[in-house]
Design a protein around this motif. Structure first.
Motif, PDB file in Angstrom:
ATOM      1  N   UNK A   8      12.152   9.783  10.445  1.00  0.00           N
ATOM      2  CA  UNK A   8      12.434   8.349  10.523  1.00  0.00           C
ATOM      3  C   UNK A   8      11.314   7.628  11.264  1.00  0.00           C
ATOM      4  N   UNK A   9      10.913   8.167  12.396  1.00  0.00           N
ATOM      5  CA  UNK A   9       9.848   7.539  13.181  1.00  0.00           C
ATOM      6  C   UNK A   9       8.537   7.481  12.395  1.00  0.00           C
ATOM      7  N   UNK A  10       8.214   8.563  11.701  1.00  0.00           N
ATOM      8  CA  UNK A  10       6.965   8.593  10.939  1.00  0.00           C
ATOM      9  C   UNK A  10       7.005   7.690   9.716  1.00  0.00           C
ATOM     10  N   UNK A  11       8.172   7.609   9.057  1.00  0.00           N
ATOM     11  CA  UNK A  11       8.287   6.719   7.900  1.00  0.00           C
ATOM     12  C   UNK A  11       8.102   5.255   8.300  1.00  0.00           C
ATOM     13  N   UNK A  13       6.271   4.424  11.083  1.00  0.00           N
ATOM     14  CA  UNK A  13       4.946   4.339  11.688  1.00  0.00           C
ATOM     15  C   UNK A  13       3.804   4.333  10.672  1.00  0.00           C
ATOM     16  N   UNK A  14       3.869   5.179   9.664  1.00  0.00           N
ATOM     17  CA  UNK A  14       2.736   5.358   8.751  1.00  0.00           C
ATOM     18  C   UNK A  14       2.308   4.062   8.062  1.00  0.00           C
ATOM     19  N   UNK A  15       3.218   3.244   7.531  1.00  0.00           N
ATOM     20  CA  UNK A  15       2.759   1.981   6.925  1.00  0.00           C
ATOM     21  C   UNK A  15       2.047   1.059   7.927  1.00  0.00           C
ATOM     22  N   UNK A  16       2.511   1.069   9.171  1.00  0.00           N
ATOM     23  CA  UNK A  16       1.844   0.245  10.187  1.00  0.00           C
ATOM     24  C   UNK A  16       0.443   0.767  10.473  1.00  0.00           C
ATOM     25  N   UNK A  17       0.300   2.085  10.550  1.00  0.00           N
ATOM     26  CA  UNK A  17      -1.015   2.689  10.800  1.00  0.00           C
ATOM     27  C   UNK A  17      -1.972   2.350   9.662  1.00  0.00           C
ATOM     28  N   UNK A  18      -1.520   2.529   8.435  1.00  0.00           N
ATOM     29  CA  UNK A  18      -2.368   2.233   7.281  1.00  0.00           C
ATOM     30  C   UNK A  18      -2.728   0.743   7.259  1.00  0.00           C
ATOM     31  N   UNK A  19      -1.756  -0.113   7.542  1.00  0.00           N
ATOM     32  CA  UNK A  19      -2.013  -1.550   7.580  1.00  0.00           C
ATOM     33  C   UNK A  19      -3.053  -1.923   8.619  1.00  0.00           C
ATOM     34  N   UNK A  20      -2.951  -1.334   9.796  1.00  0.00           N
ATOM     35  CA  UNK A  20      -3.935  -1.627  10.846  1.00  0.00           C
ATOM     36  C   UNK A  20      -5.310  -1.098  10.475  1.00  0.00           C
ATOM     37  N   UNK A  21      -5.360   0.066   9.872  1.00  0.00           N
ATOM     38  CA  UNK A  21      -6.649   0.625   9.447  1.00  0.00           C
ATOM     39  C   UNK A  21      -7.292  -0.276   8.392  1.00  0.00           C
ATOM     40  N   UNK A  22      -6.499  -0.787   7.475  1.00  0.00           N
ATOM     41  CA  UNK A  22      -7.036  -1.682   6.439  1.00  0.00           C
ATOM     42  C   UNK A  22      -7.544  -2.990   7.042  1.00  0.00           C
ATOM     43  N   UNK A  23      -6.891  -3.448   8.093  1.00  0.00           N
ATOM     44  CA  UNK A  23      -7.296  -4.707   8.715  1.00  0.00           C
ATOM     45  C   UNK A  23      -8.638  -4.601   9.430  1.00  0.00           C
ATOM     46  N   UNK A  24      -9.097  -3.383   9.687  1.00  0.00           N
ATOM     47  CA  UNK A  24     -10.416  -3.242  10.288  1.00  0.00           C
ATOM     48  C   UNK A  24     -11.453  -3.898   9.387  1.00  0.00           C
ATOM     49  N   UNK A  25     -11.187  -3.849   8.079  1.00  0.00           N
ATOM     50  CA  UNK A  25     -12.035  -4.548   7.125  1.00  0.00           C
ATOM     51  C   UNK A  25     -13.435  -3.995   7.010  1.00  0.00           C
ATOM     52  N   UNK A  26     -14.008  -4.262   5.884  1.00  0.00           N
ATOM     53  CA  UNK A  26     -15.378  -3.860   5.598  1.00  0.00           C
ATOM     54  C   UNK A  26     -16.303  -4.919   6.199  1.00  0.00           C
ATOM     55  N   UNK A  27     -17.355  -4.507   6.899  1.00  0.00           N
ATOM     56  CA  UNK A  27     -18.288  -5.502   7.434  1.00  0.00           C
ATOM     57  C   UNK A  27     -18.868  -6.379   6.324  1.00  0.00           C
ATOM     58  N   UNK A  28     -19.159  -7.622   6.648  1.00  0.00           N
ATOM     59  CA  UNK A  28     -19.694  -8.588   5.673  1.00  0.00           C
ATOM     60  C   UNK A  28     -20.869  -8.004   4.900  1.00  0.00           C
ATOM     61  N   UNK A  29     -21.766  -7.294   5.603  1.00  0.00           N
ATOM     62  CA  UNK A  29     -22.965  -6.752   4.971  1.00  0.00           C
ATOM     63  C   UNK A  29     -22.645  -5.718   3.891  1.00  0.00           C
TER      64      UNK A  29
END
Length: 145
Positions: A8-11, A13-29
């Protein structure tokens, strides 16, 4: 913690982790290069372990050398990677990140690496191995990619 409580905890947690990782975003360059998830592992190996051959990359990525060769060709044409002949064996190609993109890639991938470093550092080597092995087992149980 019981197994179902952990699930339950991982189900949750995992979408939040993936969402935060995606928000790091690709640098403009790097935005114009259309980098895909398959490129991230290749770039991470080159960033953290330095230049290597197609066969070394293929072994680490657990894919065929032809697959790596295609990715390297694609990224080389875009100027993200450099290829040069191995001076000891001209049949081998050494791949590295192009100097003009190394800082952007380091900043981008370094954020995730630093977060992992802070999360894993307090653990013992055995605990880190168990954590990584557990994630690998979870990936296997999800089925083929």
């Amino acid at each position: 913690m019981e197994v179902d409580d952990g699930i339950r905890a991982l189900l949750l947690l995992m979408p939040r982790v993936v969402g935060r990782a995606k928000r790091l975003g690709v640098p403009k360059e790097l935005e114009s290069f259309s980098l895909a998830p398959r490129h991230l592992s290749l770039l991470a190996y080159l960033l953290f372990d330095g230049p290597m051959t197609i066969n070394e990359l293929a072994a680490r990525l657990e894919v065929a050398p032809a697959t790596v060769s295609l990715m390297v060709g694609e990224l080389s044409r875009q100027g993200i990677l450099d290829r040069r002949s191995d001076e000891d064996d001209r049949r081998r190609t050494i791949v590295s990140i192009a100097d003009e993109h190394e800082a952007s890639i380091k900043e981008w991938l370094g954020q995730g690496a630093e977060a992992w470093r802070r999360a894993l550092k307090p653990l013992t080597p055995e605990q880190r191995k168990l954590f990584v092995d557990t994630l690998l087992a979870y990936e296997r149980e999800l089925g083929p990619s």
